[in-house]
Design a protein around this motif. Structure first.
Motif, PDB file in Angstrom:
ATOM      1  N   TYR A  40       0.920  -0.958   0.004  1.00 59.14           N
ATOM      2  CA  TYR A  40      -0.011  -0.062   0.048  1.00 59.14           C
ATOM      3  C   TYR A  40       1.030   1.267   0.038  1.00 59.14           C
ATOM      4  CZ  TYR A  40       0.964  -0.236   4.922  1.00 59.14           C
ATOM      5  OH  TYR A  40       1.685  -0.220   6.150  1.00 59.14           O
ATOM      6  N   GLN A  41       0.212   2.198  -0.317  1.00 66.12           N
ATOM      7  CA  GLN A  41       0.888   3.725  -0.249  1.00 66.12           C
ATOM      8  C   GLN A  41       0.886   4.080   1.166  1.00 66.12           C
ATOM      9  OE1 GLN A  41      -0.986   6.631  -2.751  1.00 66.12           O
ATOM     10  NE2 GLN A  41      -2.915   4.997  -2.836  1.00 66.12           N
ATOM     11  N   ARG A  42       2.178   4.623   1.469  1.00 67.48           N
ATOM     12  CA  ARG A  42       2.615   5.296   3.049  1.00 67.48           C
ATOM     13  C   ARG A  42       2.284   6.745   2.926  1.00 67.48           C
ATOM     14  NH1 ARG A  42       4.510   0.872   5.860  1.00 67.48           N
ATOM     15  NH2 ARG A  42       5.798  -0.391   4.825  1.00 67.48           N
ATOM     16  N   PRO A  43       2.455   7.496   1.975  1.00 62.94           N
ATOM     17  CA  PRO A  43       2.237   8.742   2.087  1.00 62.94           C
ATOM     18  C   PRO A  43       1.027   9.269   2.743  1.00 62.94           C
ATOM     19  CG  PRO A  43       3.755   8.586   0.312  1.00 62.94           C
ATOM     20  CD  PRO A  43       3.244   7.291   0.492  1.00 62.94           C
ATOM     21  N   PRO A  44      -0.234   8.800   2.210  1.00 63.28           N
ATOM     22  CA  PRO A  44      -1.439   9.203   2.717  1.00 63.28           C
ATOM     23  C   PRO A  44      -1.696   8.871   4.212  1.00 63.28           C
ATOM     24  CG  PRO A  44      -1.523   7.987   0.583  1.00 63.28           C
ATOM     25  CD  PRO A  44      -0.052   7.676   1.165  1.00 63.28           C
ATOM     26  N   TYR A  49      -5.618   9.588   4.856  1.00 60.89           N
ATOM     27  CA  TYR A  49      -6.280   8.287   5.512  1.00 60.89           C
ATOM     28  C   TYR A  49      -6.428   8.602   7.058  1.00 60.89           C
ATOM     29  CZ  TYR A  49      -6.553   3.701   7.319  1.00 60.89           C
ATOM     30  OH  TYR A  49      -6.973   2.618   7.914  1.00 60.89           O
ATOM     31  N   LEU A  50      -5.454   9.407   7.826  1.00 65.91           N
ATOM     32  CA  LEU A  50      -5.556   9.629   9.305  1.00 65.91           C
ATOM     33  C   LEU A  50      -6.690  10.668   9.489  1.00 65.91           C
ATOM     34  CD1 LEU A  50      -4.551   9.355  11.810  1.00 65.91           C
ATOM     35  CD2 LEU A  50      -2.938  11.019  11.327  1.00 65.91           C
ATOM     36  N   LEU A  51      -7.086  11.643   8.143  1.00 66.46           N
ATOM     37  CA  LEU A  51      -8.146  12.521   8.180  1.00 66.46           C
ATOM     38  C   LEU A  51      -9.549  11.850   7.850  1.00 66.46           C
ATOM     39  CD1 LEU A  51      -6.539  15.442   6.428  1.00 66.46           C
ATOM     40  CD2 LEU A  51      -7.896  15.526   8.737  1.00 66.46           C
ATOM     41  N   GLY A  52      -9.455  10.457   7.501  1.00 67.26           N
ATOM     42  CA  GLY A  52     -10.602   9.839   7.403  1.00 67.26           C
ATOM     43  C   GLY A  52     -11.265  10.088   6.096  1.00 67.26           C
ATOM     44  N   GLU A  53     -10.216  10.486   5.046  1.00 66.96           N
ATOM     45  CA  GLU A  53     -10.720  11.060   3.804  1.00 66.96           C
ATOM     46  C   GLU A  53     -10.465   9.877   2.859  1.00 66.96           C
ATOM     47  OE1 GLU A  53      -8.869  14.933   3.149  1.00 66.96           O
ATOM     48  OE2 GLU A  53     -10.129  15.875   4.774  1.00 66.96           O
ATOM     49  N   VAL A  56      -9.432   2.436   3.069  1.00 69.77           N
ATOM     50  CA  VAL A  56      -8.090   1.925   3.281  1.00 69.77           C
ATOM     51  C   VAL A  56      -7.904   1.121   1.900  1.00 69.77           C
ATOM     52  CG1 VAL A  56      -9.310  -0.448   4.032  1.00 69.77           C
ATOM     53  CG2 VAL A  56      -6.857  -0.224   4.734  1.00 69.77           C
ATOM     54  N   GLU A  57      -9.059   0.505   1.361  1.00 73.01           N
ATOM     55  CA  GLU A  57      -8.864  -0.140  -0.081  1.00 73.01           C
ATOM     56  C   GLU A  57      -8.154   0.717  -1.064  1.00 73.01           C
ATOM     57  OE1 GLU A  57     -11.599  -2.328   2.283  1.00 73.01           O
ATOM     58  OE2 GLU A  57     -11.541  -0.019   1.510  1.00 73.01           O
ATOM     59  N   ARG A  58      -8.224   2.207  -0.967  1.00 75.42           N
ATOM     60  CA  ARG A  58      -7.554   3.163  -1.932  1.00 75.42           C
ATOM     61  C   ARG A  58      -6.264   3.220  -1.638  1.00 75.42           C
ATOM     62  NH1 ARG A  58     -10.475   8.347  -1.333  1.00 75.42           N
ATOM     63  NH2 ARG A  58      -8.791   9.082  -3.079  1.00 75.42           N
ATOM     64  N   LEU A  59      -5.702   2.719  -0.469  1.00 74.63           N
ATOM     65  CA  LEU A  59      -4.366   2.766  -0.211  1.00 74.63           C
ATOM     66  C   LEU A  59      -3.690   1.811  -1.037  1.00 74.63           C
ATOM     67  CD1 LEU A  59      -4.352   3.060   3.867  1.00 74.63           C
ATOM     68  CD2 LEU A  59      -3.633   4.846   2.031  1.00 74.63           C
ATOM     69  N   VAL A 127       4.517   7.135  13.357  1.00 73.31           N
ATOM     70  CA  VAL A 127       3.644   7.057  12.004  1.00 73.31           C
ATOM     71  C   VAL A 127       4.437   6.267  11.130  1.00 73.31           C
ATOM     72  CG1 VAL A 127       2.569   8.388  10.347  1.00 73.31           C
ATOM     73  CG2 VAL A 127       2.687   9.278  12.657  1.00 73.31           C
ATOM     74  N   ARG A 128       4.398   5.142  10.630  1.00 71.68           N
ATOM     75  CA  ARG A 128       5.079   4.303   9.685  1.00 71.68           C
ATOM     76  C   ARG A 128       4.252   3.580   8.951  1.00 71.68           C
ATOM     77  NH1 ARG A 128       8.369   5.219   5.903  1.00 71.68           N
ATOM     78  NH2 ARG A 128       9.476   3.640   5.233  1.00 71.68           N
ATOM     79  N   THR A 129       3.481   2.632   9.649  1.00 74.18           N
ATOM     80  CA  THR A 129       2.482   1.685   9.040  1.00 74.18           C
ATOM     81  C   THR A 129       1.284   1.586   9.117  1.00 74.18           C
ATOM     82  OG1 THR A 129       2.510   0.146  11.204  1.00 74.18           O
ATOM     83  CG2 THR A 129       4.610  -0.134   9.804  1.00 74.18           C
ATOM     84  N   LEU A 130       0.453   0.879   8.496  1.00 72.88           N
ATOM     85  CA  LEU A 130      -1.001   1.281   8.636  1.00 72.88           C
ATOM     86  C   LEU A 130      -1.354   0.668   9.883  1.00 72.88           C
ATOM     87  CD1 LEU A 130      -3.674   1.446   7.011  1.00 72.88           C
ATOM     88  CD2 LEU A 130      -3.680  -1.063   6.244  1.00 72.88           C
ATOM     89  N   ASP A 131      -1.139  -0.291  10.475  1.00 72.64           N
ATOM     90  CA  ASP A 131      -1.178  -0.620  11.893  1.00 72.64           C
ATOM     91  C   ASP A 131      -0.977   0.476  12.761  1.00 72.64           C
ATOM     92  OD1 ASP A 131      -2.301  -3.069  11.158  1.00 72.64           O
ATOM     93  OD2 ASP A 131      -0.551  -4.010  11.834  1.00 72.64           O
ATOM     94  N   ASP A 132      -0.025   1.248  12.606  1.00 71.56           N
ATOM     95  CA  ASP A 132       0.473   2.479  13.659  1.00 71.56           C
ATOM     96  C   ASP A 132      -0.678   3.554  13.595  1.00 71.56           C
ATOM     97  OD1 ASP A 132       3.120   1.449  14.318  1.00 71.56           O
ATOM     98  OD2 ASP A 132       4.046   2.540  12.432  1.00 71.56           O
ATOM     99  N   VAL A 133      -0.997   3.901  12.242  1.00 71.07           N
ATOM    100  CA  VAL A 133      -1.924   5.022  11.977  1.00 71.07           C
ATOM    101  C   VAL A 133      -3.416   4.557  12.535  1.00 71.07           C
ATOM    102  CG1 VAL A 133      -3.123   6.266  10.432  1.00 71.07           C
ATOM    103  CG2 VAL A 133      -0.912   5.962  10.201  1.00 71.07           C
ATOM    104  N   ASP A 134      -3.699   3.228  12.272  1.00 71.65           N
ATOM    105  CA  ASP A 134      -5.061   2.575  12.978  1.00 71.65           C
ATOM    106  C   ASP A 134      -4.950   2.640  14.569  1.00 71.65           C
ATOM    107  OD1 ASP A 134      -6.082   2.198  10.147  1.00 71.65           O
ATOM    108  OD2 ASP A 134      -5.658  -0.066  10.321  1.00 71.65           O
ATOM    109  N   ARG A 135      -3.866   2.480  14.985  1.00 74.51           N
ATOM    110  CA  ARG A 135      -4.023   2.454  16.459  1.00 74.51           C
ATOM    111  C   ARG A 135      -4.179   4.013  17.218  1.00 74.51           C
ATOM    112  NH1 ARG A 135      -0.270  -1.759  16.034  1.00 74.51           N
ATOM    113  NH2 ARG A 135       1.772  -0.283  15.824  1.00 74.51           N
TER     114      ARG A 135
END
Length: 402
Positions: A40-44, A49-53, A56-59, A127-135
């Motif tokens: 997946y893309q990391r920059p968003p 992604y963190l803004l909720g905009e 996850v599938e778009r990543l 802030v590095r992985t999808l799990d990091d941001v989901d947490r």
């Protein structure tokens, strides 16, 4: 060359295996990733992604079905324990997976705070992985207090999201100014003003002494003796190349996994690309942490695995989104001794042009895609513009390309 194994299922790894197939490689390909999500893309992650905009599938870089459809074995949630270079095997637990050629696209890992100063407390995030941001996503509730440690791009992007969500944001930067390691004072001034206007409390020349709390972070003591009450903290103090596997395998390390211009490591059967790899650049050796580099370098490695012998010639560019400002960077500003400022109309649009003498090195463009495009093309062609033309906002930049 019947089996190519790629360790690291991020941007570089996904690009590499796709390029192999697109280039006609018909042997076996295995892509191994430690995370459970497909590449997946990391920059968003620290932005939309963190803004909720962004869902996850778009990543995802490609639909998960892409890998099966292209006969690529995708092994997710899989940790590689070691590389047996003598026997050309990847060790995964009790399994020994043979390879003919191996590529390392292991990326980078975030630097964390030591446990001795509260780095292991609950509510301290990176802030590095999808799990990091989901947490951390649930922490972003209006009115809560967040301390951000580090005034680089990751810290500033997190601050922008927090401020937009109505949190009370304090950001500390131990250096004299934010972005000091990567940008000129002019760029630092621009983003300091931007964040201050959005209510972020930026404290420069102030480090973190320690985080406090019983099990969970509840406060912070800064290097100037100031104490803060916080609900959570985000650590943005940089990343380091993930070289652990390579080091244990005996590969040469030099600010990352050392490669030649082709992307080959000190072991002729092992290649590297992306954040984890350093490579020759204008008589020196550099490592780039960017999506364009991960894609371009990985695709060159794929071609060279197939015997094309093409040197990787980097054309560095980067970007960052903060509030309604898009920063686009072309080139590397290392060694600059003067900066030319260009402003086009409103205060939100600006560009800073880095020179060494009369030689253009890089451009930082804020909400100015034309300046970025022209600067990037000038750099790629080895041309340097007249500084007076650059500084004159009434002048047209496009003729500089002729």
């Amino acid at each position: 060359m019947s089996h190519i194994v790629v360790i690291g299922a991020g941007q570089a790894g996904s690009s590499l295996v796709a390029k192999l197939r697109n280039s006609g490689f018909d042997g076996d390909i295995t892509l191994i990733g430690a995370e459970t999500a497909p590449p997946y893309q990391r920059p968003p992650l620290s932005k939309a992604y963190l803004l909720g905009e962004m869902e996850v599938e778009r990543l995802y870089l490609r639909p998960e079905s892409f890998y099966a459809e292209n006969n690529i074995t995708l092994r997710l949630g899989t940790y590689v324990d070691a590389i047996d270079t003598a026997n050309h095997q990847v060790v995964i637990g009790d399994e020994k997976l043979p390879y003919d050629q191996l590529a390392l696209t292991t990326g980078s890992v975030p630097r964390r705070l030591p446990a001795s100063i509260g780095g292991a407390l609950e509510g301290v995030h990176v802030v590095r992985t999808l799990d990091d941001v989901d947490r951390m996503a649930a922490e972003f509730s209006q009115g809560r207090r967040v301390l951000i440690i580090g005034g680089g791009y990751i810290g500033l992007e997190a601050a922008a999201v927090a401020a937009k969500k109505g949190l009370k944001v304090t950001l500390v930067e131990m250096a004299d100014r934010i972005l000091q390691r990567v940008a000129a004072p002019e760029t630092s001034d621009y983003f300091r003003a931007l964040h201050t206007a959005h209510g972020v409390d930026i404290r420069e020349g102030v480090g973190l002494d320690r985080l406090t709390g019983d099990g969970r972070v509840t406060g912070a003591v800064l290097s100037d003796g100031t104490t803060l009450e916080v609900d959570f903290a985000i650590v943005g103090v940089g990343i380091a190349p993930d070289t652990a596997l390579a080091e244990a395998a005996g590969l040469e390390i030099d600010n990352g996994i050392q490669t030649d211009a082709l992307g080959r490591t000190s072991d002729p059967a092992i290649w590297a690309a992306g954040d984890c790899a350093s490579f020759p650049y204008h008589g020196a050796r550099i490592r780039l942490e960017s999506v364009p580099n991960a894609i371009d370098q990985a695709e060159i490695v794929a071609r060279n695995i197939m015997g094309k012998n093409v040197d990787y010639i980097a054309t560095p560019w980067f970007w960052s989104d903060q509030y309604d400002v898009k920063l686009q960077i072309a080139g590397l500003n290392v060694g600059y001794d003067n900066v030319v400022t260009r402003r086009d109309g409103d205060d939100a649009s600006a560009s800073f042009w880095y020179f060494q003498g009369d030689t253009l090195l890089a451009v930082d463009a804020m909400n100015d895609p034309r300046a970025h495009m022209v600067g990037k093309r000038l750099l790629e062609s080895g041309k340097s513009p007249d500084k007076a033309i650059v500084a004159d906002s009434a002048s047209d930049l496009k003729p500089l390309l002729k």
